[in-house]
Design an enzyme around this catalytic site. Structure first.
Site, PDB file in Angstrom:
ATOM      1  N   PRO A   2       0.809  -1.198   0.000  1.00 39.06           N
ATOM      2  CA  PRO A   2       0.000   0.000   0.000  1.00 39.06           C
ATOM      3  C   PRO A   2       0.858   1.269   0.000  1.00 39.06           C
ATOM      4  O   PRO A   2       2.034   1.224   0.334  1.00 39.06           O
ATOM      5  CB  PRO A   2      -0.811  -0.065   1.276  1.00 39.06           C
ATOM      6  CG  PRO A   2      -0.589  -1.393   1.866  1.00 39.06           C
ATOM      7  CD  PRO A   2       0.696  -1.882   1.280  1.00 39.06           C
ATOM      8  N   LYS A  32      -0.267  -6.044   5.655  1.00 40.34           N
ATOM      9  CA  LYS A  32       0.594  -6.180   4.479  1.00 40.34           C
ATOM     10  C   LYS A  32       2.045  -6.148   4.947  1.00 40.34           C
ATOM     11  O   LYS A  32       2.368  -5.479   5.931  1.00 40.34           O
ATOM     12  CB  LYS A  32       0.359  -5.021   3.493  1.00 40.34           C
ATOM     13  CG  LYS A  32      -1.033  -4.951   2.907  1.00 40.34           C
ATOM     14  CD  LYS A  32      -1.212  -5.931   1.780  1.00 40.34           C
ATOM     15  CE  LYS A  32      -2.555  -5.714   1.088  1.00 40.34           C
ATOM     16  NZ  LYS A  32      -2.621  -6.360  -0.198  1.00 40.34           N
TER      17      LYS A  32
END
Length: 115
Positions: A2, A32
């Site tokens: 991201p 993530k």
């Protein structure tokens, strides 16, 4: 991936340290690996919110495959809490925009995530 793009009118004492801390938080909150997180912090003294220059922010989060209504509520709670704790910005002084461009619309390593 991201990408967390934060704009704030609050001066951060040590921007580089804050960016690294924000990167770790982003990885944790969005589940993530940090190796794929990208963070940008921009100080903008002309950022207004509700017609004042009181502490405020705008945050855009771009991420693949994990942006949806129920998760965004959880993300918001953690991110607003962090910004209040670290920058003193109340949760009514900024917006978070969540976006998932789709794998075919995000380039990386000379191709897209679709390839």
């Amino acid at each position: 991936m991201p990408y967390l793009n934060l704009i704030t009118n609050v001066k951060v004492a040590d921007g580089r340290a804050f960016a690294l801390e924000f990167s770790k938080l982003g990885a944790e909150v969005l589940s993530k690996p940090e190796e794929y997180i990208s963070v940008s912090i921009t100080y903008n003294d002309t950022l207004t919110f509700n017609g004042t220059f009181d502490p405020a922010f705008q945050l855009v989060i771009t991420s693949l495959g994990n942006i949806n209504g129920s998760k965004n509520v959880v993300y918001s709670k953690k991110l607003f809490s962090f910004l209040k704790e670290k920058l003193g910005i109340p949760d009514n002084r900024g917006y978070i925009v969540f976006q998932d461009p789709g794998v075919e619309n995000l380039g990386f390593r000379s191709t897209t995530f679709f390839a």
